[in-house]
Design an enzyme around this catalytic site. Structure first.
Site, PDB file in Angstrom:
ATOM      1  N   ARG A   1      14.084  49.807  41.151  1.00  0.00           N
ATOM      2  CA  ARG A   1      14.237  48.470  40.823  1.00  0.00           C
ATOM      3  C   ARG A   1      12.856  47.970  41.370  1.00  0.00           C
ATOM      4  O   ARG A   1      12.404  48.463  42.301  1.00  0.00           O
ATOM      5  CB  ARG A   1      15.456  48.028  41.336  1.00  0.00           C
ATOM      6  CG  ARG A   1      16.787  48.277  40.877  1.00  0.00           C
ATOM      7  CD  ARG A   1      17.855  48.004  41.701  1.00  0.00           C
ATOM      8  NE  ARG A   1      19.112  48.549  41.008  1.00  0.00           N
ATOM      9  CZ  ARG A   1      20.314  48.979  41.790  1.00  0.00           C
ATOM     10  NH1 ARG A   1      20.226  48.752  43.275  1.00  0.00           N
ATOM     11  NH2 ARG A   1      21.287  49.387  41.140  1.00  0.00           N
TER      12      ARG A   1
ATOM     13  N   ARG B   1      23.265  39.952  41.626  1.00  0.00           N
ATOM     14  CA  ARG B   1      22.054  40.850  42.185  1.00  0.00           C
ATOM     15  C   ARG B   1      21.040  40.967  41.010  1.00  0.00           C
ATOM     16  O   ARG B   1      19.871  41.112  41.401  1.00  0.00           O
ATOM     17  CB  ARG B   1      22.629  42.070  42.434  1.00  0.00           C
ATOM     18  CG  ARG B   1      21.699  42.942  43.011  1.00  0.00           C
ATOM     19  CD  ARG B   1      22.276  44.313  43.463  1.00  0.00           C
ATOM     20  NE  ARG B   1      22.792  45.262  42.500  1.00  0.00           N
ATOM     21  CZ  ARG B   1      23.241  46.397  42.710  1.00  0.00           C
ATOM     22  NH1 ARG B   1      23.826  46.888  44.071  1.00  0.00           N
ATOM     23  NH2 ARG B   1      23.713  47.303  41.658  1.00  0.00           N
TER      24      ARG B   1
ATOM     25  N   ARG C   1      29.048  49.981  34.612  1.00  0.00           N
ATOM     26  CA  ARG C   1      29.672  50.107  35.979  1.00  0.00           C
ATOM     27  C   ARG C   1      30.848  49.422  36.260  1.00  0.00           C
ATOM     28  O   ARG C   1      31.813  50.111  37.241  1.00  0.00           O
ATOM     29  CB  ARG C   1      28.303  49.283  36.904  1.00  0.00           C
ATOM     30  CG  ARG C   1      27.067  50.264  36.864  1.00  0.00           C
ATOM     31  CD  ARG C   1      25.932  49.570  37.580  1.00  0.00           C
ATOM     32  NE  ARG C   1      24.915  50.639  37.829  1.00  0.00           N
ATOM     33  CZ  ARG C   1      24.236  50.815  38.724  1.00  0.00           C
ATOM     34  NH1 ARG C   1      24.352  50.536  40.002  1.00  0.00           N
ATOM     35  NH2 ARG C   1      23.247  51.770  38.786  1.00  0.00           N
TER      36      ARG C   1
HETATM   37  N1  LIG Z   1      31.162  39.912  51.023  1.00  0.00           N
HETATM   38  C1  LIG Z   1      30.297  39.645  49.886  1.00  0.00           C
HETATM   39  N2  LIG Z   1      30.131  38.213  49.504  1.00  0.00           N
HETATM   40  C2  LIG Z   1      29.393  37.889  48.561  1.00  0.00           C
HETATM   41  N3  LIG Z   1      28.465  38.568  48.169  1.00  0.00           N
HETATM   42  C3  LIG Z   1      27.998  39.803  48.562  1.00  0.00           C
HETATM   43  C4  LIG Z   1      29.051  40.388  49.514  1.00  0.00           C
HETATM   44  N4  LIG Z   1      28.588  41.612  49.678  1.00  0.00           N
HETATM   45  C5  LIG Z   1      27.705  41.821  49.119  1.00  0.00           C
HETATM   46  N5  LIG Z   1      27.184  40.934  48.527  1.00  0.00           N
HETATM   47  C6  LIG Z   1      26.173  40.748  47.350  1.00  0.00           C
HETATM   48  O1  LIG Z   1      26.621  41.559  46.119  1.00  0.00           O
HETATM   49  C7  LIG Z   1      25.474  42.187  45.753  1.00  0.00           C
HETATM   50  C8  LIG Z   1      25.693  43.736  45.713  1.00  0.00           C
HETATM   51  O2  LIG Z   1      25.873  44.285  46.969  1.00  0.00           O
HETATM   52  P1  LIG Z   1      25.117  45.537  47.211  1.00  0.00           P
HETATM   53  O3  LIG Z   1      23.890  45.697  46.509  1.00  0.00           O
HETATM   54  O4  LIG Z   1      25.110  45.950  48.719  1.00  0.00           O
HETATM   55  O5  LIG Z   1      26.208  46.489  46.502  1.00  0.00           O
HETATM   56  P2  LIG Z   1      26.213  48.186  46.408  1.00  0.00           P
HETATM   57  O6  LIG Z   1      27.795  48.364  46.822  1.00  0.00           O
HETATM   58  O7  LIG Z   1      25.161  48.557  47.363  1.00  0.00           O
HETATM   59  O8  LIG Z   1      26.069  48.464  45.166  1.00  0.00           O
HETATM   60  P3  LIG Z   1      25.439  49.744  44.359  1.00  0.00           P
HETATM   61  O9  LIG Z   1      26.504  50.667  44.579  1.00  0.00           O
HETATM   62  O10 LIG Z   1      25.118  49.506  43.120  1.00  0.00           O
HETATM   63  O11 LIG Z   1      24.078  50.235  45.259  1.00  0.00           O
HETATM   64  C9  LIG Z   1      24.378  41.911  46.540  1.00  0.00           C
HETATM   65  O12 LIG Z   1      23.704  40.866  45.790  1.00  0.00           O
HETATM   66  C10 LIG Z   1      24.863  41.217  47.678  1.00  0.00           C
HETATM   67  O13 LIG Z   1      24.125  40.211  48.344  1.00  0.00           O
HETATM   68  N1  LIG Z   2      27.116  61.344  44.495  1.00  0.00           N
HETATM   69  C1  LIG Z   2      26.089  60.489  45.110  1.00  0.00           C
HETATM   70  N2  LIG Z   2      26.273  59.310  44.646  1.00  0.00           N
HETATM   71  C2  LIG Z   2      25.144  58.243  45.153  1.00  0.00           C
HETATM   72  C3  LIG Z   2      24.188  58.883  45.638  1.00  0.00           C
HETATM   73  N3  LIG Z   2      23.334  57.906  46.070  1.00  0.00           N
HETATM   74  C4  LIG Z   2      23.831  56.679  45.426  1.00  0.00           C
HETATM   75  N4  LIG Z   2      24.848  57.202  44.846  1.00  0.00           N
HETATM   76  C5  LIG Z   2      25.735  56.035  44.515  1.00  0.00           C
HETATM   77  O1  LIG Z   2      25.339  55.770  43.057  1.00  0.00           O
HETATM   78  C6  LIG Z   2      25.915  54.650  42.720  1.00  0.00           C
HETATM   79  C7  LIG Z   2      24.838  53.502  42.100  1.00  0.00           C
HETATM   80  O2  LIG Z   2      23.808  53.362  42.832  1.00  0.00           O
HETATM   81  P1  LIG Z   2      22.540  52.389  42.479  1.00  0.00           P
HETATM   82  O3  LIG Z   2      21.756  52.505  43.579  1.00  0.00           O
HETATM   83  O4  LIG Z   2      22.120  53.018  41.246  1.00  0.00           O
HETATM   84  O5  LIG Z   2      23.264  50.930  42.226  1.00  0.00           O
HETATM   85  C8  LIG Z   2      26.321  54.013  44.076  1.00  0.00           C
HETATM   86  O6  LIG Z   2      27.917  53.890  44.057  1.00  0.00           O
HETATM   87  C9  LIG Z   2      25.700  54.758  44.982  1.00  0.00           C
HETATM   88  O7  LIG Z   2      26.802  55.046  45.934  1.00  0.00           O
HETATM   89  C10 LIG Z   2      24.050  60.298  46.056  1.00  0.00           C
HETATM   90  O8  LIG Z   2      23.040  60.672  46.771  1.00  0.00           O
HETATM   91  N5  LIG Z   2      25.148  61.052  45.603  1.00  0.00           N
END
Ligand SMILES: Nc1ncnc2c1ncn2[C@@H]1O[C@H](COP(=O)(O)OP(=O)(O)OP(=O)(O)O)[C@@H](O)[C@H]1O
Ligand SMILES: Nc1nc2c(ncn2[C@@H]2O[C@H](COP(=O)(O)O)[C@@H](O)[C@H]2O)c(=O)[nH]1
EC number: 2.7.4.8
Length: 416
Positions: free
Chosen positions: A177, A299, A310
């Protein structure tokens, strides 16, 4: 046909009641260890490279030598070794004349993790992990549907406790990204290269997630466990560090701690659960599917098609996350601040960070010593000095896990 190696069994100092003690001659650079139908030759002329000792296996049934796949970074070559066969298919290797962060090692030869890897790779596998003093805290696996806020919560933890946690940087075949940096957020990998590395046993777990390949390399986990050293070197001044008293050297030493965090999907969490990596598993749930959709859209990192994919996957992930029994802790991320507070509480971090310290500290051996085993204690006794040091390793206390992990071990140091 290979020639059967001579195995040195039952060190005369050994008052053991279970397990076999095998000892190399003082300046021998290799050691042979007898485990069931196999003899493991550790070190010697079979070094993997200058940095890590090699492992060869002699199969008593076929009378053949072969080289296993060696997972994890092993110890550096040493002047001499002692070894003990432990329960759960592990060999404890004690290195002579080594610095404290390189003196105690574990070679998994028939643990549940190694057995699983053997099945997966269809080859003979062994795995190294390093013994450290104290209570190497369990790594944390965080899973949950895309957009629930895992990354946000992890960032908050790492910001508040910069030296306590280390993020395991995953590999992925998806495109970066706009704000993502290679080696920081992910290692952005070519699919063929990553598949080859998976085949070569370089990954702790991997899964196909939302149409791309993701995985945790052993090296990434190792990078976290070793990062304390880098931190110490790079900054000189240590903040957020913990203090332990080193009985052997009569001094306090500061130990920055690094607890590994893995942000992986449910399939990956399942694989880690089946491995011997002794982790805490946390599943993060959204308050509703509508809220999850809003967060993913807000996001703004995915196309509409990717968001739909997703969201479809999220339903099955949440179902599995809640009901599969993989996760010991379930967090609802409705209000972010409240959820973060709950997470810190679950990790024992609420206002008491300094009490939750981890002693990531190596084990300092005397220059000359004898080694023996007494039930589940390994006794290392200094020789040739008036005041002698005795170190007792409590192998019943082992925690943490291989490969690429440190194993915490309780150590008593006695001067007499
Ligand atoms: N409790 C909350 N309330 C509102 N917005 C939230 C909250 N927690 C996270 N966010 C927002 O939701 C979006 C998604 O959060 P984040 O990127 O941390 O998700 P993730 O679970 O790591 O996703 P991925 O698995 O795709 O990496 C972000 O823009 C973040 O700022
Ligand atoms: N099994 C694994 N899952 C992973 C790993 N690193 C990230 N993730 C999961 O992928 C999705 C999507 O991530 P995104 O960055 O494309 O939004 C998210 O649920 C992560 O937890 C890994 O090493 N192994």
């Amino acid at each position: 046909m290979g020639e059967a190696p001579a195995v040195l069994v039952d060190h005369p100092e050994n008052g053991h009641s279970n397990g076999v003690c095998v000892k190399s001659e003082p300046e021998n650079t290799e050691i042979t260890v007898d485990v069931g139908d196999r003899i493991f030759l550790i070190g010697g002329n079979h070094e993997r490279n200058n940095f890590s000792i090699g492992v060869q296996i002699y199969d008593k049934i076929s009378n053949n030598w072969f080289s296993p796949i060696v997972l994890g970074t092993g110890p550096k070559p040493s002047k001499g070794y002692s070894a003990f066969v432990l329960e759960q298919g592990r060999i404890l290797v004690i290195k002579k004349g080594s610095p404290r962060n390189d003196s105690i090692w574990f070679l998994e030869v028939d643990s549940p993790y190694v057995r699983e890897q053997k099945k997966l790779l269809r080859k003979e596998v062994v795995a190294w992990s390093k013994g450290v003093r104290g209570n190497a805290e369990k790594p944390i696996v965080i899973s949950g549907p895309s957009g629930v806020g895992k990354g946000t919560l992890i960032s908050m933890l790492m910001k508040e406790f910069p030296s306590m946690f280390g993020f395991s940087v995953s590999h992925t075949t998806r495109s970066p990204r706009s704000m993502e940096m290679d080696g920081v957020h992910y290692y952005f990998a070519d699919k063929k290269v990553m598949e080859k590395e998976i085949k070569d046993g370089k990954f702790l777990e991997f899964a196909s997630v939302h149409g791309n390949l993701y995985g945790t390399s052993i090296e990434s986990v190792e990078a976290v466990t070793d990062s304390g050293k880098v931190y110490k070197k790079a900054f000189g001044l240590i903040t957020d560090a913990f203090c332990v008293f080193d009985l052997l050297n009569n001094e306090f030493c500061f130990c920055p701690t690094q607890r590994c965090i893995l942000d992986i999907d449910v399939q990956g969490a399942r694989s880690v659960r089946a491995s011997s990596l002794d982790a805490i598993f946390i599943f993060v749930c959204p308050p509703s599917m509508k809220e999850l959709e809003d967060r993913l859209r807000a996001r703004g990192t995915e196309t509409e098609e990717q968001i739909q994919k997703r969201l479809r996957n999220a339903e099955a992930e949440i179902k599995e996350g809640i009901s599969s029994g993989i996760f010991g802790l379930i967090l609802y991320n409705d209000n972010l601040e409240e959820c973060y507070k709950k997470l810190k509480n679950l990790l024992g971090l609420d206002g008491l960070a300094h009490v939750n310290g981890v002693e990531i500290e190596g084990i300092n051996l005397p220059i000359e010593y004898t080694v023996s085993k007494m039930e589940d204690k390994i006794i290392i006794q200094e020789t040739g000095k008036e005041t002698r040091n005795k170190i007792v390793l409590d192998i019943s206390s082992l925690n943490g896990g291989a490969p690429g992990r440190t194993r915490g071990i309780l150590v008593d140091a006695i001067k007499f």
